[in-house]
Scaffold this active site. Sequence first.
Site, PDB file in Angstrom:
ATOM      1  N   HIS A 107       7.527   3.255  -4.925  1.00  0.00           N
ATOM      2  CA  HIS A 107       7.215   2.009  -4.217  1.00  0.00           C
ATOM      3  C   HIS A 107       8.482   1.153  -4.126  1.00  0.00           C
ATOM      4  O   HIS A 107       8.641   0.153  -4.827  1.00  0.00           O
ATOM      5  CB  HIS A 107       6.117   1.245  -4.948  1.00  0.00           C
ATOM      6  CG  HIS A 107       4.778   1.910  -4.898  1.00  0.00           C
ATOM      7  ND1 HIS A 107       4.457   2.993  -5.702  1.00  0.00           N
ATOM      8  CD2 HIS A 107       3.675   1.651  -4.153  1.00  0.00           C
ATOM      9  CE1 HIS A 107       3.211   3.362  -5.450  1.00  0.00           C
ATOM     10  NE2 HIS A 107       2.714   2.572  -4.516  1.00  0.00           N
ATOM     11  N   ARG A 145      -1.791   1.709   9.902  1.00  0.00           N
ATOM     12  CA  ARG A 145      -0.828   2.798   9.701  1.00  0.00           C
ATOM     13  C   ARG A 145      -0.920   3.854  10.799  1.00  0.00           C
ATOM     14  O   ARG A 145       0.097   4.441  11.167  1.00  0.00           O
ATOM     15  CB  ARG A 145      -1.018   3.411   8.310  1.00  0.00           C
ATOM     16  CG  ARG A 145      -0.548   2.437   7.219  1.00  0.00           C
ATOM     17  CD  ARG A 145      -0.047   3.100   5.981  1.00  0.00           C
ATOM     18  NE  ARG A 145       0.780   2.191   5.209  1.00  0.00           N
ATOM     19  CZ  ARG A 145       0.683   2.033   3.896  1.00  0.00           C
ATOM     20  NH1 ARG A 145      -0.230   2.705   3.224  1.00  0.00           N
ATOM     21  NH2 ARG A 145       1.493   1.208   3.261  1.00  0.00           N
ATOM     22  N   GLU A 181       5.102   7.665  -7.997  1.00  0.00           N
ATOM     23  CA  GLU A 181       5.521   7.338  -9.367  1.00  0.00           C
ATOM     24  C   GLU A 181       4.444   6.670 -10.206  1.00  0.00           C
ATOM     25  O   GLU A 181       4.716   6.259 -11.329  1.00  0.00           O
ATOM     26  CB  GLU A 181       6.802   6.479  -9.341  1.00  0.00           C
ATOM     27  CG  GLU A 181       6.628   4.979  -9.322  1.00  0.00           C
ATOM     28  CD  GLU A 181       6.350   4.372  -7.972  1.00  0.00           C
ATOM     29  OE1 GLU A 181       6.783   3.243  -7.743  1.00  0.00           O
ATOM     30  OE2 GLU A 181       5.689   5.035  -7.127  1.00  0.00           O
ATOM     31  N   GLU A 210       1.668  25.589  -3.969  1.00  0.00           N
ATOM     32  CA  GLU A 210       0.600  26.317  -3.279  1.00  0.00           C
ATOM     33  C   GLU A 210       0.986  26.737  -1.866  1.00  0.00           C
ATOM     34  O   GLU A 210       0.567  27.790  -1.393  1.00  0.00           O
ATOM     35  CB  GLU A 210      -0.670  25.470  -3.231  1.00  0.00           C
ATOM     36  CG  GLU A 210      -1.844  26.173  -2.558  1.00  0.00           C
ATOM     37  CD  GLU A 210      -3.184  25.583  -2.916  1.00  0.00           C
ATOM     38  OE1 GLU A 210      -4.015  25.462  -2.006  1.00  0.00           O
ATOM     39  OE2 GLU A 210      -3.404  25.260  -4.100  1.00  0.00           O
TER      40      GLU A 210
END
Length: 287
Positions: A107, A145, A181, A210
């Site tokens: 962030h 967004r 984080e 994966e």
Amino acid sequence: AGVRHAPDGLARAAFDRIGGYAGRRHGGPEQLRRNLARVVGTTREQVPDDLVADAMRSYARYWYEAFRLPAQDLAETAATVDVPAPDRARLDAALSRGKGVILSLPHTGNWDMAGVWLVQNRASFATVAERLRPESLFNRFVEYRESLGFEIFPLSGGEQPPFGQLAARLREGKIVCLLGERDLARHGVPVTFFGEKTRMPAGSARLAIETGAALLPVHHWFTDAPGSMIGCGEEIDVSVGVEAATQALADAFAANIAAHPADWHMLQPLWESDWTDRQRARIVGDA
């Protein structure tokens, strides 16, 4: 709406003053001061007051720019972001493999601005959003967004769990961006961060293992307004497993945060020694 259309110089200066005031009033937010103490390697009392004030000004700048983004010309906005040539080369090399790329960042700075640069200069990407209450607030957040060119999957409450949807995008050779984080829950991986124990999300490393996608640590920080920069680090080796790869990611975050401490917007408890009793009970119970 007022912030979006106000003269940039006046509005930016107002947010800067508000941030500076919040950073100096009673020594600034206590948890921010405690977090910065780890970053600069001192006690909370010895954290420079100027650093706390700068951190709150940076946080205010984040909100100012976030409020204005939907009304901006996104191509022009992306042009204010500088990405050094070696960092662009690392990103492009990872993309050229065709197995997808995971960009994991803390962030710092303005992660939405970093996303706008990516959409305007490379491609759209998929990410997750924590479900907010009320639902109308969550929907507005997602619409905001999506208007920037991001593809959003809800972290919970969606038609499918986001992990599978993100993995599908990576198998198509696309980009996934994840904030990486803070994860104080049962899925968090124990790591050492600035010399103390905490937990970080396992998702970035798990997805890379994966799908075969490249995992790159990314950092965004502010320069003189309205400028900013993005750094794209060396690929994380995920062959070592989820725990070790997440620790390597934590180490990359730490180096970048230490270089730009004022732009790390972590005002919540992060380290184990700062957890509340409720957090500790939930985490221990989940484990």
